[in-house]
Design an enzyme around this catalytic site. Sequence first.
Site, PDB file in Angstrom:
ATOM      1  N   ARG A  94      37.685  32.146  34.633  1.00  0.00           N
ATOM      2  CA  ARG A  94      38.033  33.544  34.332  1.00  0.00           C
ATOM      3  C   ARG A  94      37.333  34.580  35.224  1.00  0.00           C
ATOM      4  O   ARG A  94      37.983  35.540  35.663  1.00  0.00           O
ATOM      5  CB  ARG A  94      37.808  33.861  32.846  1.00  0.00           C
ATOM      6  CG  ARG A  94      38.684  32.997  31.922  1.00  0.00           C
ATOM      7  CD  ARG A  94      38.606  33.428  30.460  1.00  0.00           C
ATOM      8  NE  ARG A  94      39.313  34.675  30.248  1.00  0.00           N
ATOM      9  CZ  ARG A  94      38.744  35.841  30.060  1.00  0.00           C
ATOM     10  NH1 ARG A  94      37.428  35.950  30.034  1.00  0.00           N
ATOM     11  NH2 ARG A  94      39.474  36.921  29.897  1.00  0.00           N
ATOM     12  N   TYR A 130      40.123  36.508  37.097  1.00  0.00           N
ATOM     13  CA  TYR A 130      40.426  37.818  36.509  1.00  0.00           C
ATOM     14  C   TYR A 130      39.277  38.807  36.681  1.00  0.00           C
ATOM     15  O   TYR A 130      39.332  39.894  36.105  1.00  0.00           O
ATOM     16  CB  TYR A 130      40.687  37.688  35.002  1.00  0.00           C
ATOM     17  CG  TYR A 130      41.691  36.639  34.606  1.00  0.00           C
ATOM     18  CD1 TYR A 130      43.007  36.675  35.087  1.00  0.00           C
ATOM     19  CD2 TYR A 130      41.339  35.621  33.716  1.00  0.00           C
ATOM     20  CE1 TYR A 130      43.927  35.720  34.690  1.00  0.00           C
ATOM     21  CE2 TYR A 130      42.258  34.666  33.313  1.00  0.00           C
ATOM     22  CZ  TYR A 130      43.549  34.717  33.809  1.00  0.00           C
ATOM     23  OH  TYR A 130      44.443  33.772  33.405  1.00  0.00           O
ATOM     24  N   CYS A 183      32.468  24.689  46.446  1.00  0.00           N
ATOM     25  CA  CYS A 183      32.480  25.213  47.805  1.00  0.00           C
ATOM     26  C   CYS A 183      33.575  26.255  47.984  1.00  0.00           C
ATOM     27  O   CYS A 183      34.630  25.979  48.559  1.00  0.00           O
ATOM     28  CB  CYS A 183      32.627  24.067  48.797  1.00  0.00           C
ATOM     29  SG  CYS A 183      31.254  22.931  48.640  1.00  0.00           S
ATOM     30  N   GLU A 184      33.342  27.430  47.443  1.00  0.00           N
ATOM     31  CA  GLU A 184      34.262  28.577  47.436  1.00  0.00           C
ATOM     32  C   GLU A 184      33.431  29.811  47.149  1.00  0.00           C
ATOM     33  O   GLU A 184      32.622  29.787  46.226  1.00  0.00           O
ATOM     34  CB  GLU A 184      35.227  28.480  46.238  1.00  0.00           C
ATOM     35  CG  GLU A 184      36.364  27.562  46.378  1.00  0.00           C
ATOM     36  CD  GLU A 184      37.679  28.252  46.688  1.00  0.00           C
ATOM     37  OE1 GLU A 184      37.720  29.498  46.696  1.00  0.00           O
ATOM     38  OE2 GLU A 184      38.627  27.521  46.916  1.00  0.00           O
ATOM     39  N   TYR A 224      40.713  30.209  27.022  1.00  0.00           N
ATOM     40  CA  TYR A 224      40.967  30.154  28.467  1.00  0.00           C
ATOM     41  C   TYR A 224      39.721  29.669  29.224  1.00  0.00           C
ATOM     42  O   TYR A 224      39.459  30.107  30.350  1.00  0.00           O
ATOM     43  CB  TYR A 224      41.477  31.511  28.987  1.00  0.00           C
ATOM     44  CG  TYR A 224      42.648  32.004  28.169  1.00  0.00           C
ATOM     45  CD1 TYR A 224      43.892  31.398  28.286  1.00  0.00           C
ATOM     46  CD2 TYR A 224      42.498  33.006  27.210  1.00  0.00           C
ATOM     47  CE1 TYR A 224      44.960  31.801  27.494  1.00  0.00           C
ATOM     48  CE2 TYR A 224      43.564  33.411  26.412  1.00  0.00           C
ATOM     49  CZ  TYR A 224      44.790  32.804  26.562  1.00  0.00           C
ATOM     50  OH  TYR A 224      45.832  33.182  25.775  1.00  0.00           O
TER      51      TYR A 224
HETATM   52  C1  LIG Z   1      49.254  33.702  25.989  1.00  0.00           C
HETATM   53  C2  LIG Z   1      50.194  34.058  24.929  1.00  0.00           C
HETATM   54  C3  LIG Z   1      49.716  34.467  23.669  1.00  0.00           C
HETATM   55  C4  LIG Z   1      48.246  34.600  23.335  1.00  0.00           C
HETATM   56  O1  LIG Z   1      47.557  35.583  24.036  1.00  0.00           O
HETATM   57  P1  LIG Z   1      46.058  35.914  23.596  1.00  0.00           P
HETATM   58  O2  LIG Z   1      45.600  36.989  24.513  1.00  0.00           O
HETATM   59  O3  LIG Z   1      45.258  34.685  23.754  1.00  0.00           O
HETATM   60  O4  LIG Z   1      46.121  36.338  22.168  1.00  0.00           O
HETATM   61  C5  LIG Z   1      50.651  34.726  22.689  1.00  0.00           C
HETATM   62  N1  LIG Z   1      51.976  34.613  22.929  1.00  0.00           N
HETATM   63  C6  LIG Z   1      52.468  34.230  24.117  1.00  0.00           C
HETATM   64  C7  LIG Z   1      53.926  34.110  24.299  1.00  0.00           C
HETATM   65  C8  LIG Z   1      51.594  33.937  25.148  1.00  0.00           C
HETATM   66  O5  LIG Z   1      52.080  33.561  26.340  1.00  0.00           O
END
Ligand SMILES: *Cc1c(COP(=O)(O)O)cnc(C)c1O
Length: 435
Positions: free
Chosen positions: A318, A322, A361-362, A390
Site C-alpha cells: 500500500r 497508493y 530491490c526497488e 489490502y
Molecule cells: C473493493 C470493493 C469493496 C470494498 O471496499 P472497502 O474500501 O474495502 O470497503 C466493496 N465493493 C466492491 C464492489 C469493491 O470492489
Amino acid sequence: MDLFQYKNGVLYCEELPVDSLPEKGLPTPFYLYSVNTLRQHYKKIYGAFAKLDPTICFSVKSCNNVHLLNELAAMGSGMDIVSGGELFVVKQSNADLSKVVFAGVGKSDEEITDAIISEVGYINIESEQELARVQELAGHLKREVSVLIRVLPDITDQKTNEKTRTGYKGAKFGIDYAAVEALIEENADHPFVKIRGLHCHIGSPISSYTFYQESIQKMVALTASLKRKNIILKVLNIGGGFPANYVDNDNFSWESFAEPIIALLEPYVRNEGFKIILEPGRSISANTAILVTKVLYIKQSGDKHIAILDAGMTELIRPAMYNAFHFIWPVKPEPQHVLANRNYPVEQEGLTNYDVVGPICESSDYLAKERPLPPLQQGDYVAVFTTGAYGMVMSSNYNLHVRPAEIMVDKDKAFVIRERETQQDLVRKMIRHEL
Ligand SMILES: *Cc1c(COP(=O)(O)O)cnc(C)c1O
C-alpha cells in the site's frame, strides 16, 4: 478502535504480548490478527445501520483468510466477492451463499456458471454484454439467477486515491447511469435472469456520507422511474468504501456517518420493502491486524537515516502503490517512548526521522518516509498498524520472498491461520512439460 495497545511497556494484541511470538521462534515478518477487533468492527458497522436491517456483505478482496471469513459468517455476515477464486474460498467457509454478491467487470464463463450453480445471492452486472452472457449461461443451465445492475453514477470523492476511485464517468466499472433504465426495461422479462435491484460502489475509502447520499439519490430516482413502468426493483446495494482509522486509534463515530444515510433510505425500507446491502471491507478488516517485522540494519545514506526491515512491498504494497500512511512503532520501545494512544504526529521528544524500507530491490519498496520514530536498533521488532485490509491479500513473491504467516489471536491464545510459505513452495509450480 482496536485491541493493539501498549501495556507494561510492550505492545499487546488483546491479552498476548506481541514480542512473545518471535521470542518463541515464530519467524518475522508475520501478520497478526485480533479476532475480537474483527468482531467488534462488524458489530459496530451493523449496529450503526441496524435501522435499515441491512445485509452486510464483507468485501473478501480486502482480507480473504477463510478462518476470518468464518468468524464474520458466524455473526451473520454475507460476502462480497470479485472472482471465482474468492467464490471458491467462500464456499470453503461457513458463509450463507444466498448472502453472496458477485461483482467484477470481467467475469469469465466459468465464473458465471459457478456462481449460478452455487446459487449466490446476486451477480452484479457491469456491462450490457455481461448481462447477455449471464442470460445465455442461465438459459443453458435452466437455472434462475438474481442480478443487480451496477450503476456508474459519475460521482467522485477527490479525497479518494486516484487508483481506487470507481464512480467517475469513463471508469471501467458498472453501466453509465443514462443507459441503465433502458437496459433494465429491455431485460425485465427474462425467464431465468431476474433483475432485482441496483448496485453502486464509488471507490474506497470515501471520506463523507454525502457521496453515498448522492449515489443513493440517483439509484432511488431510477427505481421510481421504473416503478411507473411497472418494473419493481427492491434491492439497493450501496457498496463499500467506508473509512478505516489509519491515522489514529480514536473512536470514529459510525453513528454520525450512518445517520444521514439511514435518513435517506429508511422510508424506502419501511414503506416499500426495500432490501439494503452494504459491502464494507477495510472498515471491518483494516484495524484487525498488524504486520510484525524486524529491523535488519540501520544505515545512513546522505543525510537520511534508513531503517531496513525484513518486510517491505512484498508483504505490504500500500505505501508503494497508493502512498498510503501506516502508523509504525516499535513493539517494545524504551520506556519514554511507550504510547498511550496512536495519534499522529506523535508528540514526544527524542524521535529520529527514518525512511523505513524493505529488502526488495526497488526504490518504491518503502513503508514510510521521513517518519519520526524512537531510535531503532538492529533486531528490534516493529509493528505496522492497520494492515488487516489490502495487506496479506496483495502480498507477492517478488524477489522470491516467501509469503508470510497469518496468526490470529483470541484473548491470550494465538493460532496459525495461514502457514508461512516455504522455499519449496516457490518452485512447486515450475514444472516443465510439452504442450
Ligand atoms: C473493493 C470493493 C469493496 C470494498 O471496499 P472497502 O474500501 O474495502 O470497503 C466493496 N465493493 C466492491 C464492489 C469493491 O470492489
